[in-house]
Structures are given as structure tokens and as C-alpha cells.
Design a protein around this motif. Structure first.
Motif, PDB file in Angstrom:
ATOM      1  N   PHE A  35       0.852  -1.007  -0.210  1.00 55.73           N
ATOM      2  CA  PHE A  35      -0.154   0.114   0.109  1.00 55.73           C
ATOM      3  C   PHE A  35       0.949   1.155  -0.034  1.00 55.73           C
ATOM      4  CE2 PHE A  35       0.481  -0.519   4.736  1.00 55.73           C
ATOM      5  CZ  PHE A  35       0.767   0.693   5.243  1.00 55.73           C
ATOM      6  N   THR A  36       0.392   2.221  -0.705  1.00 58.25           N
ATOM      7  CA  THR A  36       0.873   3.568  -0.322  1.00 58.25           C
ATOM      8  C   THR A  36      -0.212   4.481  -0.081  1.00 58.25           C
ATOM      9  OG1 THR A  36       2.276   3.221  -2.333  1.00 58.25           O
ATOM     10  CG2 THR A  36       1.702   5.326  -1.843  1.00 58.25           C
ATOM     11  N   GLN A  37       0.099   5.091   1.087  1.00 57.44           N
ATOM     12  CA  GLN A  37      -0.600   6.213   1.961  1.00 57.44           C
ATOM     13  C   GLN A  37      -0.435   7.467   1.615  1.00 57.44           C
ATOM     14  OE1 GLN A  37      -1.208   5.178   6.032  1.00 57.44           O
ATOM     15  NE2 GLN A  37      -1.533   7.408   6.524  1.00 57.44           N
ATOM     16  N   THR A  38      -1.323   8.289   1.407  1.00 54.57           N
ATOM     17  CA  THR A  38      -0.850   9.715   1.059  1.00 54.57           C
ATOM     18  C   THR A  38      -2.155  10.564   1.737  1.00 54.57           C
ATOM     19  OG1 THR A  38      -0.101   9.347  -1.213  1.00 54.57           O
ATOM     20  CG2 THR A  38      -0.665  11.585  -0.589  1.00 54.57           C
ATOM     21  N   ASP A  39      -1.645  11.518   2.862  1.00 58.81           N
ATOM     22  CA  ASP A  39      -2.443  12.105   3.853  1.00 58.81           C
ATOM     23  C   ASP A  39      -2.606  13.625   3.012  1.00 58.81           C
ATOM     24  OD1 ASP A  39      -0.246  13.987   4.340  1.00 58.81           O
ATOM     25  OD2 ASP A  39      -0.048  13.330   6.405  1.00 58.81           O
ATOM     26  N   ARG A  40      -3.345  14.625   3.538  1.00 56.42           N
ATOM     27  CA  ARG A  40      -3.797  15.746   3.309  1.00 56.42           C
ATOM     28  C   ARG A  40      -2.810  16.642   2.839  1.00 56.42           C
ATOM     29  NH1 ARG A  40      -4.477  19.479   6.905  1.00 56.42           N
ATOM     30  NH2 ARG A  40      -4.150  19.014   9.407  1.00 56.42           N
TER      31      ARG A  40
ATOM     32  N   LEU B 209     -14.549  -8.597  -8.687  1.00 53.93           N
ATOM     33  CA  LEU B 209     -13.912  -7.306  -8.512  1.00 53.93           C
ATOM     34  C   LEU B 209     -12.667  -7.470  -7.729  1.00 53.93           C
ATOM     35  CD1 LEU B 209     -17.182  -5.027  -7.349  1.00 53.93           C
ATOM     36  CD2 LEU B 209     -16.060  -5.073  -9.751  1.00 53.93           C
ATOM     37  N   LEU B 210     -11.729  -6.462  -8.015  1.00 53.66           N
ATOM     38  CA  LEU B 210     -10.676  -6.242  -7.203  1.00 53.66           C
ATOM     39  C   LEU B 210     -10.585  -5.037  -6.486  1.00 53.66           C
ATOM     40  CD1 LEU B 210      -7.765  -7.930  -6.190  1.00 53.66           C
ATOM     41  CD2 LEU B 210      -6.812  -6.795  -8.215  1.00 53.66           C
ATOM     42  N   LEU B 211     -10.184  -5.156  -4.998  1.00 52.54           N
ATOM     43  CA  LEU B 211      -9.862  -3.704  -4.495  1.00 52.54           C
ATOM     44  C   LEU B 211      -8.516  -3.057  -4.643  1.00 52.54           C
ATOM     45  CD1 LEU B 211     -11.094  -1.729  -2.137  1.00 52.54           C
ATOM     46  CD2 LEU B 211      -9.790  -2.907  -0.677  1.00 52.54           C
ATOM     47  N   GLN B 212      -8.817  -1.755  -5.403  1.00 54.02           N
ATOM     48  CA  GLN B 212      -7.474  -1.014  -5.643  1.00 54.02           C
ATOM     49  C   GLN B 212      -7.149  -0.194  -4.792  1.00 54.02           C
ATOM     50  OE1 GLN B 212      -5.617  -1.722  -8.178  1.00 54.02           O
ATOM     51  NE2 GLN B 212      -6.895  -3.252  -9.205  1.00 54.02           N
ATOM     52  N   GLY B 213      -7.888   0.312  -3.775  1.00 50.48           N
ATOM     53  CA  GLY B 213      -7.599   1.308  -2.785  1.00 50.48           C
ATOM     54  C   GLY B 213      -8.891   1.913  -2.305  1.00 50.48           C
ATOM     55  N   TRP B 214      -8.659   3.073  -1.454  1.00 54.45           N
ATOM     56  CA  TRP B 214      -9.744   3.890  -1.046  1.00 54.45           C
ATOM     57  C   TRP B 214      -9.374   5.261  -0.730  1.00 54.45           C
ATOM     58  CZ3 TRP B 214      -8.084  -0.364   1.741  1.00 54.45           C
ATOM     59  CH2 TRP B 214      -7.069   0.005   2.787  1.00 54.45           C
ATOM     60  N   VAL B 215     -10.375   6.136  -0.412  1.00 57.03           N
ATOM     61  CA  VAL B 215     -10.098   7.304   0.053  1.00 57.03           C
ATOM     62  C   VAL B 215     -10.946   7.565   1.270  1.00 57.03           C
ATOM     63  CG1 VAL B 215     -10.224  10.007  -0.416  1.00 57.03           C
ATOM     64  CG2 VAL B 215      -9.804   8.431  -2.110  1.00 57.03           C
ATOM     65  N   ALA B 216     -10.446   7.941   2.268  1.00 55.61           N
ATOM     66  CA  ALA B 216     -11.082   8.118   3.654  1.00 55.61           C
ATOM     67  C   ALA B 216     -11.077   9.627   3.922  1.00 55.61           C
ATOM     68  CB  ALA B 216     -10.662   7.298   4.749  1.00 55.61           C
ATOM     69  N   LEU B 217     -12.084   9.903   4.642  1.00 54.18           N
ATOM     70  CA  LEU B 217     -12.497  11.158   5.068  1.00 54.18           C
ATOM     71  C   LEU B 217     -12.930  11.311   6.364  1.00 54.18           C
ATOM     72  CD1 LEU B 217     -12.401  14.301   3.693  1.00 54.18           C
ATOM     73  CD2 LEU B 217     -14.925  14.101   3.529  1.00 54.18           C
ATOM     74  N   ASP B 218     -12.360  11.899   7.415  1.00 51.77           N
ATOM     75  CA  ASP B 218     -12.824  11.716   8.822  1.00 51.77           C
ATOM     76  C   ASP B 218     -13.730  12.843   8.942  1.00 51.77           C
ATOM     77  OD1 ASP B 218     -11.253  14.024   9.119  1.00 51.77           O
ATOM     78  OD2 ASP B 218      -9.593  13.081  10.301  1.00 51.77           O
ATOM     79  N   ALA B 219     -14.123  12.912  10.169  1.00 57.33           N
ATOM     80  CA  ALA B 219     -15.218  13.967  10.687  1.00 57.33           C
ATOM     81  C   ALA B 219     -14.686  15.290  10.602  1.00 57.33           C
ATOM     82  CB  ALA B 219     -15.477  13.616  12.155  1.00 57.33           C
TER      83      ALA B 219
ATOM     84  N   ASN C 128     -10.453  15.580   7.180  1.00 57.82           N
ATOM     85  CA  ASN C 128      -9.194  15.162   6.735  1.00 57.82           C
ATOM     86  C   ASN C 128      -9.057  14.017   5.666  1.00 57.82           C
ATOM     87  OD1 ASN C 128      -7.678  16.995   8.564  1.00 57.82           O
ATOM     88  ND2 ASN C 128      -8.368  15.825  10.086  1.00 57.82           N
ATOM     89  N   ARG C 129      -8.417  14.366   4.574  1.00 57.58           N
ATOM     90  CA  ARG C 129      -8.424  13.066   3.665  1.00 57.58           C
ATOM     91  C   ARG C 129      -7.294  12.395   3.589  1.00 57.58           C
ATOM     92  NH1 ARG C 129     -10.596  13.948  -2.487  1.00 57.58           N
ATOM     93  NH2 ARG C 129     -12.311  14.723  -0.974  1.00 57.58           N
ATOM     94  N   THR C 130      -7.347  11.021   3.408  1.00 53.59           N
ATOM     95  CA  THR C 130      -6.319  10.106   3.307  1.00 53.59           C
ATOM     96  C   THR C 130      -6.582   9.048   2.222  1.00 53.59           C
ATOM     97  OG1 THR C 130      -5.685  10.343   5.679  1.00 53.59           O
ATOM     98  CG2 THR C 130      -4.873   8.297   4.343  1.00 53.59           C
ATOM     99  N   THR C 131      -5.607   9.047   1.244  1.00 54.90           N
ATOM    100  CA  THR C 131      -5.890   8.049  -0.092  1.00 54.90           C
ATOM    101  C   THR C 131      -4.975   6.990   0.364  1.00 54.90           C
ATOM    102  OG1 THR C 131      -6.368  10.107  -1.552  1.00 54.90           O
ATOM    103  CG2 THR C 131      -5.377   7.908  -2.376  1.00 54.90           C
ATOM    104  N   VAL C 132      -5.463   5.879  -0.050  1.00 53.75           N
ATOM    105  CA  VAL C 132      -4.683   4.479   0.065  1.00 53.75           C
ATOM    106  C   VAL C 132      -4.791   3.935  -1.119  1.00 53.75           C
ATOM    107  CG1 VAL C 132      -4.343   2.288   1.169  1.00 53.75           C
ATOM    108  CG2 VAL C 132      -4.779   4.347   2.652  1.00 53.75           C
ATOM    109  N   ARG C 133      -3.546   3.534  -2.118  1.00 54.09           N
ATOM    110  CA  ARG C 133      -3.474   2.802  -2.982  1.00 54.09           C
ATOM    111  C   ARG C 133      -2.904   1.434  -2.900  1.00 54.09           C
ATOM    112  NH1 ARG C 133      -3.217   8.230  -4.628  1.00 54.09           N
ATOM    113  NH2 ARG C 133      -4.563   8.857  -6.092  1.00 54.09           N
ATOM    114  N   LEU C 134      -3.433   0.444  -3.543  1.00 49.96           N
ATOM    115  CA  LEU C 134      -2.843  -0.905  -3.230  1.00 49.96           C
ATOM    116  C   LEU C 134      -2.359  -1.670  -4.560  1.00 49.96           C
ATOM    117  CD1 LEU C 134      -5.812  -2.560  -1.358  1.00 49.96           C
ATOM    118  CD2 LEU C 134      -4.063  -1.394  -0.599  1.00 49.96           C
TER     119      LEU C 134
END
Length: 200
Positions: free
Chosen positions: A41-46, A156-166, A169-175
Motif C-alpha cells: 500500500f501507498t498512503q498519502t495524507d492531506r 472485482l478487485l479492491l484497488q484502494g480507497w479514500v477516507a474522510l474523517d469527521a 481530513n483526507r487520506t488516500t490509500v492505493r494498493l
């Protein structure tokens, strides 16, 4: 809660017109059929800061984000609670599995029709699903991105996600290098508590 647990690959799904709920049903089939997975995984924050590591997932409820050497962080769930471990400051924070958008990955029995909807992506081979619990906005939201893969659960194959907290704050995770249903020991989802191990 760390931002990792809560953001977006721009919303997504664009397949030829499907029956209502068709792609959402496929996402549910994928999550129920995925017994285990590993991936890089590659995780990128805001702020643009990027971290890398290895993801391990085992149903029900177990996940581990093992960061690259030199990063003193660990995110792990033992099936009961999700723990964020900071070895540098010797702190452990814990949340119920269901108290994070990642809960949709950790509880395949979740009724997606109550908390999720397909969102368009403009790409015929991409399915994006936005998950947000309207009863618990404090959990944030997560947009999961899938590509078509015939030999994977639900096609389907999971490629990643974008999460947004309350706090938005955005974090993107790519697999990458996803491996489906490998044998994984339950010991992988335990951790050394830095509050007890002063040698860590």
C-alpha cells in the motif's frame, strides 16, 4: 482517529447501465467472498506526505498495516478492536471495529444498502462505492475503488480507497500486488504493546 481510518479516489463507477443495486451487490459479494488478502500500500495524507507498507487482511475483522522500516507506526485489528500504535511515543489508541469506515472491510455481514451507494467514475472498468453511516457521521466516510477481475470474488478487485474523517481530513490509500486468499496466521494480527515493552 488517524486519518488513514477515515477518506477518496474520486468517486467511482461507470459501467454500462446495470440493474439497480447490481454493482453494490457485487461489492457485497466481493467482501463476503474475500477470506484473506495481502497487498502493498501507498498512503498519502492531506498534506501530501506519503508512507508505504504492507496490508494484510483476514476475515472476520482482522487487518494489519505494516509500515516500511523506519516508520514507528502500526495499525492493526485483532477482530475485536482497531489499534493505532505509535512506538516512538509509546502510545496505543483503540476503537471498536465498527467505529471506523474501515469497518466495511472488516465486517462482510454489514448491510451495504443501509450505508453505501455506487458513485460514478467515468471509467467503464471501475466501480466506486461511497460508504457513510447516516446515523454516525462521526465515523467519517470512505470511498472504495474496485476494478473488474473475473477470478476475484464478485468479479472485482479492491484497488484502494479514500477516507474522510469527521474533520474533513483526507487520506488516500492505493494498493498494488494484491494476493487473494493466502494463508495468514492469526498471530500476524497481534502486536507488542510499547507501554509494556520499553525496549521497542
Amino acid at each position: 482517529m488517524p486519518a488513514l481510518l477515515v477518506p477518496a479516489m474520486a468517486a467511482a463507477q461507470a459501467q454500462a447501465p446495470a440493474q439497480p443495486g447490481g454493482d453494490l451487490a457485487r461489492v457485497g459479494a466481493h467482501l463476503r467472498g474475500l477470506a484473506a488478502m495481502t497487498a502493498d500500500f501507498t498512503q498519502t495524507d492531506r498534506t501530501g506526505k506519503t508512507l508505504t507498507g504492507t496490508l494484510s487482511l483476514k476475515q472476520p475483522g482482522k487487518i494489519r498495516f505494516q509500515y516500511a522500516p523506519g516508520v514507528p507506526l502500526l495499525v492493526v485489528s485483532d477482530g475485536r478492536a482497531l489499534s493505532f500504535v505509535d512506538y516512538q511515543v509509546r502510545q496505543v489508541s483503540r476503537w471498536p471495529i465498527g467505529g471506523s469506515p474501515l469497518g466495511v472491510l472488516l465486517d462482510p455481514r454489514k448491510d451495504l444498502s443501509r450505508v453505501a451507494r455506487i458513485v460514478p467514475s467515468g471509467q467503464s472498468d471501475v466501480v466506486n462505492v461511497l460508504v457513510r453511516d447516516p446515523k454516525h457521521p462521526e465515523y467519517g466516510a470512505i470511498t472504495l475503488a474496485f476494478t473488474q477481475r473475473g477470478d476475484a470474488p464478485g468479479g472485482l478487485l479492491l484497488q484502494g480507497w479514500v477516507a474522510l474523517d469527521a474533520q474533513n481530513n483526507r487520506t488516500t490509500v492505493r494498493l498494488a500486488n494484491q494476493r487473494l486468499n493466502p494463508p495468514l496466521s492469526d498471530t500476524l494480527f497481534r502486536f507488542t504493546d510499547p507501554r509494556r515493552d520499553r525496549q521497542r
